[in-house]
Design an enzyme around this catalytic site. Structure first.
Site, PDB file in Angstrom:
ATOM      1  CG  ASP A 101      -2.264   0.461   1.063  1.00  0.00           C
ATOM      2  OD1 ASP A 101      -2.404   1.575   0.544  1.00  0.00           O
ATOM      3  OD2 ASP A 101      -3.203  -0.271   1.411  1.00  0.00           O
ATOM      4  CG  ASP A 203      -4.845   5.643   0.938  1.00  0.00           C
ATOM      5  OD1 ASP A 203      -5.599   4.695   1.216  1.00  0.00           O
ATOM      6  OD2 ASP A 203      -4.923   6.764   1.467  1.00  0.00           O
ATOM      7  CD  GLU A 266      -9.016   4.035  -1.576  1.00  0.00           C
ATOM      8  OE1 GLU A 266      -9.954   3.752  -0.817  1.00  0.00           O
ATOM      9  OE2 GLU A 266      -8.166   4.898  -1.287  1.00  0.00           O
ATOM     10  CG  HIS A 327      -9.121  -1.626   4.370  1.00  0.00           C
ATOM     11  ND1 HIS A 327      -8.872  -1.649   3.007  1.00  0.00           N
ATOM     12  CD2 HIS A 327      -8.667  -0.438   4.805  1.00  0.00           C
ATOM     13  CE1 HIS A 327      -8.291  -0.526   2.654  1.00  0.00           C
ATOM     14  NE2 HIS A 327      -8.140   0.223   3.726  1.00  0.00           N
ATOM     15  CG  ASP A 328     -11.477   1.798   3.441  1.00  0.00           C
ATOM     16  OD1 ASP A 328     -11.027   1.804   4.604  1.00  0.00           O
ATOM     17  OD2 ASP A 328     -10.802   2.120   2.441  1.00  0.00           O
TER      18      ASP A 328
HETATM   19  C1  NOJ Z   1      -8.367   4.918   2.028  1.00  0.00           C
HETATM   20  C2  NOJ Z   1      -8.011   3.747   2.883  1.00  0.00           C
HETATM   21  O1  NOJ Z   1      -8.422   2.566   2.265  1.00  0.00           O
HETATM   22  C3  NOJ Z   1      -8.663   3.991   4.227  1.00  0.00           C
HETATM   23  O2  NOJ Z   1      -8.596   2.858   5.046  1.00  0.00           O
HETATM   24  C4  NOJ Z   1      -8.009   5.175   4.858  1.00  0.00           C
HETATM   25  O3  NOJ Z   1      -8.656   5.488   6.079  1.00  0.00           O
HETATM   26  C5  NOJ Z   1      -8.074   6.394   3.943  1.00  0.00           C
HETATM   27  N1  NOJ Z   1      -7.762   6.077   2.585  1.00  0.00           N
HETATM   28  C6  NOJ Z   1      -7.098   7.434   4.378  1.00  0.00           C
HETATM   29  O4  NOJ Z   1      -5.792   7.015   4.092  1.00  0.00           O
END
Ligand code: NOJ
Length: 534
Positions: A101, A203, A266, A327-328
């Site tokens: 990441d 990210d 992402e 994971h989000d």
């Molecule tokens: C996206 C990530 O997937 C998430 O987990 C994170 O909180 C935010 N970006 C900030 O980095």
């Protein structure tokens, strides 16, 4: 490009590991790198070929590692650099790849760059971050909101200016208009590429650069109170700026100096804007993450349309990709139910494009309710009452029916699903009807059949219950995939001369496997089939 020459990231199945929750090797209740090494045989058995790790770097952990204070050091919770090297070596031995990441949009407020930047207005690193004056009326520089709630501007008493943070105030955004920042981050990438990592998941790629004039974002007319407060505004000036593509191109240029590395972005944007991240003439990300199966309602016709739109929007040499969970967001099983999660697995693993599996989805893990006093995710803590905590989708992997699901010998950092004694890897391995057996079969078929890896996608039929499509590759067998996205039986009657005929090779009900289908395709509720055409 003939299919034999295809790059690994086009045919590989990617597996996302949230390192805190995968496997704890040292009994502190938190997953670590050695734990991942211990489970590589499992991943090999499952058939995946690449692993993406959520951040494992030095971090105060305000956002569980997405707040980095040293980009080239490993957080001791996860191990040491040597453990990362061992992991990389062990993966490569198995012909598997490692994707790290990369969090270039913001650092931790504890990063030496920010500490320096914050020290005075004259600091040589002042313009490494986004500092701005208060408005004459004393208000912050503009109306931009933080994704995690509240204003995106934090006042610094010492120097009398605000700094911008798209996420937590502990995650100040870097100023990507500054070329020194660009160089510093490319250096970070180079450090890991030299070590031999096979790629990055970048990210919040679409956040990287912001409007130069810092103009106010417009009000979102469709906002509902139940949503994250961030959605009150449309982030038209704070995200997805045209200049972002030049920055991504610089990253891509660097990647191109190494052999077969992958750049994944992402990006949460509608299809048309998303595909711009492939860049002009392949200058962008190899794989701008496609989150449609993660964000769309689970409705056959909407999904069928979205697949077609996406297929149609990808540039000539662009390669598609699919994601069910991460994971989000809530896990697929918690969004569509355990039975439909099986149908979803068929979609993920038979559509054209690179699939990413989120750890635990292969055993059908659900989101786990986390009592309010145990919530740890800042998104959940900052916006209580909206059910926005991401903890439920980050619970420890369920390996066995041993204490703490075999994840750790100590109490895990986040509670384990109470159902772990009956839903875990060890039990599901021996059950031919389990989610795990299904995932393994689907991955195996995909790994064995070039058609499923590289073949064309041809829509056949869809209605309010069904999605049916074909995959075709010259000189290889074709496959039909028939999916019932509802719990009621559904029927597809073939008409005309050219009927689809063939044998069922994988089905949600293994009893169907081996059956020969020619006239009708009758599907039970929540049923899905792959048919090898004659
Ligand atoms: C996206 C990530 O997937 C998430 O987990 C994170 O909180 C935010 N970006 C900030 O980095």
């Amino acid at each position: 490009m003939s299919y034999q020459e295809q790059l690994w990231w086009r045919h590989a199945v990617i597996y996302q590991i949230y390192p805190r929750s995968f496997k704890d090797s040292n009994g502190d209740g938190i997953g670590d790198l050695q734990g991942i090494v211990q489970q590589l045989d499992y991943l090999e058995w499952l058939g995946v070929q690449a692993v993406w790790l959520s951040p494992i770097y030095q971090s105060p952990m305000a956002d569980f590692g997405y707040d980095i204070s040293d980009y080239t050091e490993i957080h001791p919770i996860f191990g040491q650099m040597q453990d990362l090297e061992v992991l990389l070596e062990e993966l490569h031995k198995r012909d598997m790849k490692l994707i790290l990441d990369l969090v270039p949009n913001h650092t931790s407020d504890q990063h030496p760059w920010f500490i320096e930047s914050k020290s005075s207005k004259e600091s040589p690193k002042r313009s490494w971050y986004i500092w701005a004056d208060t408005k004459p009326n004393g208000a912050p520089p503009n109306n931009w909101l933080s994704v995690f709630g509240g204003s995106a501007w934090e006042w610094d008493e010492n120097t009398g200016q605000y700094y911008y943070h798209a996420f937590l105030k502990e995650q100040p955004d870097l100023n990507w208009r500054n070329e020194e920042v660009q160089e510093a981050m490319l250096d970070v990438m180079q450090f890991w590429l030299e070590k031999g990592v096979d790629g990055f998941r970048v990210d919040v790629m679409w956040h990287l650069i912001k409007d130069k004039q810092l103009r106010d974002n417009p009000i979102n007319p469709d906002f509902h109170e139940s949503e994250a407060t961030y959605n009150r505004l449309l982030p038209v000036y704070s995200t997805d700026q045209q200049e972002v593509h030049e920055l991504v191109a610089k990253m891509r240029d660097l990647m191109e100096q190494y052999e077969e590395r992958v750049l994944i972005g992402e990006i949460y944007l509608p299809i048309k804007k998303l595909v711009a991240y492939y860049g002009i003439n392949e200058s962008g990300a190899h794989l701008p993450f496609n989150f449609q199966l993660l964000t769309l309602p689970w409705e056959a016709q909407q999904i069928a349309v979205a697949i077609d739109e996406y297929e149609g929007a990808i540039p000539a040499n662009g390669w598609p990709n699919w994601v069910l969970s991460n994971h989000d967001k809530p896990r697929i099983a918690s969004r569509v139910g355990g039975q439909q999660a099986k149908v979803a697995a068929f979609l993920l693993l038979t559509l054209r494009g690179t699939p990413t599996i989120y750890y635990g989805d292969e055993i059908g893990m659900y989101d786990v309710p986390i009592p309010i006093q145990e919530v740890q995710d800042p998104q959940g803590l900052n916006m209580p009452g909206k059910n926005l905590s991401r903890d439920p989708a980050r619970t420890p992997m369920q390996w066995s029916n041993a204490e703490f699901a075999g994840f750790s010998t100590a109490k895990p950092w986040l509670r384990v699903d109470k159902r772990f004694k009956r839903e875990n890897v060890a039990i599901q391995k021996n059950n031919p009807y389990s989610m795990l057996s299904l995932y393994r079969k689907l991955i195996k078929l995909r790994n064995e059949e070039p058609t499923l890896q590289y073949g064309n996608y041809v829509p056949v039929f869809s209605n309010e219950q069904l999605i049916i499509y074909k995959r075709e590759l010259v000189n290889h067998p074709s496959f039909v995939i028939a999916l019932n996205l509802t719990p009621r039986p559904a029927y597809f009657t073939q008409q005309g001369e050219s009927r689809l005929k063939g044998q069922v090779v994988v089905a949600t009900s293994p009893e169907m496997e081996g059956h020969f289908l020619e006239e009708e395709i009758d599907l039970g509720g929540d049923e899905a089939l792959i048919i090898r055409l004659e």
